[in-house]
Scaffold this motif. Sequence first.
Motif: not given
Length: 877
Positions: A325-326, A328, A330, A332, A348, A603-605
């Motif tokens: 992730t952005d 850092e 987690e 995925e 994740r 997905r998280q998004e």
Amino acid sequence: MGSAVITARAAATFEPVGRSVATARAFVRDTLQGWGYNDVVDDAVVLTSELVTNAVIHAGTAADVLCLRSAEGVRVEVADHYPEREVPLQSSGIDFGSPDRENGRGLLLCAALASRWGVEYSPTRKHVWFQLDLPDRPVGIRSAGPVLPTSLLPVTDQRVRVAVVQIDSTGAISAWNEDAAHVFGHTAEQVAGKQFTDFVAWPHTPGTSTGIADALQLSRWEGSYGIRGADGRTIPVYASHLRVRDNDGDPSTVCLLVRDDERAVLQSPVRAPVSDVSSDNRTADPFEVFIGSPAPDDLDGLLQRTVERARDMLDADAAFLLLATDDETELEVRATTGLPSARQRFARVPVEAGTGRYGSARMPAVHEDLTAVPGAVPLLTDTGMRSVVTVPLKVEGRLTGSLGVAAENAGRYSNEEALRLQFAADRIALAVESARLGELERLRRGSLSFLVEASDLLAGTLDRDQTLALMAQMTVPTLATWCAVYTIADQSSDPYLSYVLHEDEDLIDGLKALLSKISPPDPVPTPGARVWSAPAEAGHRAAVSTSTRALAADAPLSMSTATRTTLATAQAVGGETVVLPLVARNRVIGMLTLGKPSDDHFRQEILELAEDLSRRAALALDNARLYSERMAISQSLQRSLLPPGLPDVPNVEIEVIYRAAGEGNEVGGDFYDVFPISDGAYGFAIGDVCGTGPEAAAVTGLARHALRLLAREGFGGPAVLERLNAAILDEGARSRFLTLLYGELWPREDGSALLKVVCAGHPLPLRLRQDGSVVPAAEPQPLLGVIDDLELYAEEVVLDPGDVLLCVTDGITERREGSRMLGDDGLAEVLSTCTGLTAGAVAARILRAVERFAAEPASDDMAILAMRIPEPPPQPS
């Protein structure tokens, strides 16, 4: 090259075709390798590739490539022949733009990789050059290699000294050999018991938290850092760490250290990557060698090709790739091969130490036997994999992902395989990060478009049922495979299953039946999605029960429709199910439930997008609820202002048509009434309150009820209106002007009717005779609600059989089309065509004429009251 002496040069020109980029890379690689500049080959190839691409693809001209060698390094110049290019002003800074763009990244890479670089313009050419300096390192120590002349061997002191330092479990120094004392100047007595970190100058990478303490916890580690000597100087060292335990089970780390320029003593030899030689004997690009050609142009394809090549390269049973992730925190799961199922996709795991967390993400790690460290790699739990090697994907020091390969046998991998895998990861990291950023940008743009469209749709309705349907239809199949919406009427009510939708319409009934049998999720107001396992568990139980009954019946191949529906429903809810609260005005008004089929994760998004949608949908749903409640109240109050019904007046036909202006209004500023006063006498009224809407409707109610009350108290027409005028004025600021036509009707035995009429500022009533003539039936008098003392009088009118009395409000006579207005004359003209029609037909014809007079809908209230004295039936001869 400045003042540096150029010792060699090589030049070539490449045509403006796509294959020229690969040929240019091979030219630069061969040239620099021939000069012995292997240290800068990779960076030079990457920069040349970008700049030649800009020339032959974007500028569309041939590209000239010139390589210049000096003792300090190498300079590469790339020129194109674009004839029309604006020379930028010196004062204008260079805008590199976004690294996510399809082009324009050459200069950005130059700034990142080159020691120096620049752009030079001429009327017909543009030169972009970059300088790569050689690292200050003696020849022959990069890795173990062939026999070298004595003069080329690295220079050391009288003998190579290997410092041996042992660090206990607390990080304190427990052993310090003689070579360590000689190299660093500290005696064993001076350092014993002190923290090793007190002497270490660790090269922290920006954006990461990995330090020497983390490195000492790894089972094996190899790399560079510094040790502070007794004189205060930092001595660069190359270290090899091995973590061991003594007979009592206490762990410690043994560190072997040499001076950095003597690293060949400890450095593990790097096995050359799999190479590919083209038909013209030129070495191919390392990225293309590993990924293959052509490289996939989408992120999922690139990641899947990566794990397959990594598995094949190390002869593994499985491979996987996780993206960070952005922040850092987690990782995925994005691509796997050789694992039992794809159920982990988009799952994740945290990047931290501990069971069930990915603790070896930032540095290469080798696990010889996962059974000894359960949960060290959560992705491989219960997969049968025993040994695994993982390496990080980093771009400019930032963690972007983790690549791993695994085998079913223990002890399959060592540091050598980790180095080979790291070599591959370094080659693909930039391409993966670029593709990932491109995917995120596309998702961001798609999300914004989705939310804009969703907001427009939700704002376009105030109907509760339509809002529920829109919520479900927007999520399926865009965000989820199926959706269920639960609503909560009030704080004391349980959640109610209000709407269910599946992308396969045949499964909706089965899904609704399954969800109806289980308890709804708890209405927790905490924002964000939470996993709800009840549907999957209920579906699994139903499938097992159904399958057991089918096997007991010994007829599994002839399943009934109900059995097939049950199994299909279980499959539909077998994946991940999440619940998002619908919170509006600080109250949970429902839950939005999203589900995936078996072995699928969100997905998280997608969850973040669904959470944003749920907030908008909750507000829309609550607005629909409030609108419905207020509309119901408004309609109930409005209906109370309308007459309960028209009385049956002997020998008189009465018809009323009423249209209130404004959407949803049943009552406005116009009103009518017909009611009995006493035996044989009836009152009728039609009026118009100044304005429209609820305020006018309030005066309407006052007027209608006051008329009935006063008339039944025995007051005549003028007295009734004078008292109503006083009541209106008593309203003060809420008072409104009122035009009113009030009359009293007495049917006669001869078939005629006597009327006494008072017209207070209202459009005059019109009388239609049997011969088609139309005349006013009253004289105008002052309107109500303006002055205190009114002197009104009643006028008598006798309606003969066949006569019609038409009473209207000004919404009829003032109907406009541009500068045209229907007016009194237009109304009289329409009425003159109504001879012989019933009262209902007369009112209908008047309304049609008014509606057809203008194309735009009416903006004022309209009321029509028609009374007709029927003609006696013909006598039999």
